[in-house]
Write a protein that holds these residues in place. Sequence first.
Motif, PDB file in Angstrom:
ATOM      1  N   HIS A 178      37.414  48.536  38.503  1.00 40.93           N
ATOM      2  CA  HIS A 178      38.334  47.414  38.311  1.00 40.93           C
ATOM      3  C   HIS A 178      39.259  46.719  39.157  1.00 40.93           C
ATOM      4  CE1 HIS A 178      39.412  49.615  34.068  1.00 40.93           C
ATOM      5  NE2 HIS A 178      38.308  49.097  34.333  1.00 40.93           N
ATOM      6  N   GLU A 179      39.237  47.230  40.231  1.00 39.09           N
ATOM      7  CA  GLU A 179      39.672  47.477  41.763  1.00 39.09           C
ATOM      8  C   GLU A 179      38.875  46.159  42.317  1.00 39.09           C
ATOM      9  OE1 GLU A 179      39.603  50.297  44.054  1.00 39.09           O
ATOM     10  OE2 GLU A 179      41.493  51.335  43.097  1.00 39.09           O
ATOM     11  N   HIS A 180      37.665  45.695  41.935  1.00 38.03           N
ATOM     12  CA  HIS A 180      36.751  44.626  42.659  1.00 38.03           C
ATOM     13  C   HIS A 180      36.673  43.538  40.855  1.00 38.03           C
ATOM     14  CE1 HIS A 180      34.796  48.358  44.452  1.00 38.03           C
ATOM     15  NE2 HIS A 180      34.363  47.082  45.683  1.00 38.03           N
ATOM     16  N   GLY A 181      38.089  43.781  40.336  1.00 40.26           N
ATOM     17  CA  GLY A 181      37.375  42.796  38.696  1.00 40.26           C
ATOM     18  C   GLY A 181      36.614  43.127  37.620  1.00 40.26           C
ATOM     19  N   VAL A 182      36.278  43.988  37.741  1.00 41.12           N
ATOM     20  CA  VAL A 182      34.946  44.256  36.720  1.00 41.12           C
ATOM     21  C   VAL A 182      35.436  44.945  35.689  1.00 41.12           C
ATOM     22  CG1 VAL A 182      32.671  45.187  36.620  1.00 41.12           C
ATOM     23  CG2 VAL A 182      32.884  43.791  38.420  1.00 41.12           C
ATOM     24  N   LEU A 198      28.499  41.227  44.071  1.00 42.76           N
ATOM     25  CA  LEU A 198      29.681  41.888  44.121  1.00 42.76           C
ATOM     26  C   LEU A 198      29.468  43.456  43.079  1.00 42.76           C
ATOM     27  CD1 LEU A 198      33.377  42.270  43.268  1.00 42.76           C
ATOM     28  CD2 LEU A 198      32.567  41.020  41.373  1.00 42.76           C
ATOM     29  N   ILE A 199      28.533  43.341  41.845  1.00 40.18           N
ATOM     30  CA  ILE A 199      28.015  44.016  40.943  1.00 40.18           C
ATOM     31  C   ILE A 199      27.374  45.553  41.625  1.00 40.18           C
ATOM     32  CG2 ILE A 199      26.444  44.512  39.482  1.00 40.18           C
ATOM     33  CD1 ILE A 199      27.699  42.087  37.917  1.00 40.18           C
ATOM     34  N   ALA A 247      42.209  47.726  29.883  1.00 35.49           N
ATOM     35  CA  ALA A 247      43.372  47.784  28.794  1.00 35.49           C
ATOM     36  C   ALA A 247      41.960  48.721  27.821  1.00 35.49           C
ATOM     37  CB  ALA A 247      44.057  47.090  28.224  1.00 35.49           C
ATOM     38  N   ASP A 248      41.804  47.262  27.524  1.00 36.60           N
ATOM     39  CA  ASP A 248      40.163  47.148  26.539  1.00 36.60           C
ATOM     40  C   ASP A 248      39.592  48.921  27.579  1.00 36.60           C
ATOM     41  OD1 ASP A 248      40.999  45.630  24.832  1.00 36.60           O
ATOM     42  OD2 ASP A 248      40.008  44.732  25.774  1.00 36.60           O
ATOM     43  N   ASP A 249      39.163  48.860  28.499  1.00 38.88           N
ATOM     44  CA  ASP A 249      38.285  50.169  28.822  1.00 38.88           C
ATOM     45  C   ASP A 249      39.301  51.596  28.909  1.00 38.88           C
ATOM     46  OD1 ASP A 249      35.899  48.611  29.657  1.00 38.88           O
ATOM     47  OD2 ASP A 249      36.771  48.521  32.192  1.00 38.88           O
ATOM     48  N   GLY A 271      38.200  57.853  37.633  1.00 38.91           N
ATOM     49  CA  GLY A 271      37.782  57.214  38.830  1.00 38.91           C
ATOM     50  C   GLY A 271      37.363  56.515  39.301  1.00 38.91           C
ATOM     51  N   ALA A 272      35.562  56.193  38.032  1.00 38.32           N
ATOM     52  CA  ALA A 272      34.752  54.980  38.028  1.00 38.32           C
ATOM     53  C   ALA A 272      35.143  54.016  37.465  1.00 38.32           C
ATOM     54  CB  ALA A 272      33.796  55.838  36.992  1.00 38.32           C
TER      55      ALA A 272
END
Length: 194
Positions: free
Chosen positions: A111-115, A53-54, A151-153, A105-106
């Motif tokens: 977030h789209e990958h759940g990270v 994933l990463i 939200a924290d990001d 964008g980054a």
Amino acid sequence: MAALQADRYRLLHPTWGDRYGMTHIAVSRDGTPVTVRVLASDRPAPRRAVIDLITGIRHPNLATVRDVLVDGRVAIAADAVLGRSLRRARLGTDELLRVGSGLTGALTALHEHGVWHRTLSPSTVMLDDLGRAVLTDVAVGHLLDLPGSAADDWRALAELLSTVWRNTHGRWRRPPPTLRDVWADTMARARDMG
């Protein structure tokens, strides 16, 4: 860890460290400059699905994670970003808007990958030689399982942009009005009232 690093990456020298680990400048077998972040915590080895994933997340404003090395300790090999950090950057309004747009964008790609990034700060954002903002330490928070959320990001991004703005422009207070400003404002209001 030393065996895996020696096999895939040659560490040249440490650049900086923090409570999460030590970052080294290194080169891959093909001579590509990379950073290797050796995590300070003795975490269990991440599952293959987490590593895939990463290493699969791609965005022009993310430092691409090339590999996650596990041999007693966990290390993250990512593309090196040649440039300067935002830590002491002074940016004009247009530059700050470009930085904010790139980082938005980054973070969206992560977030789209759940990270979640979880360690966003002026030190984890580099401006490359073209002036493009590149987010580094992409996998650190995820692999260390630090608390955080999308939200924290977003809050951290707002704080980061505010900090850079204040570093460049000082406080957000308007300068005190001069007598001329007060006079002009009073006369404009009097005209509006007829």
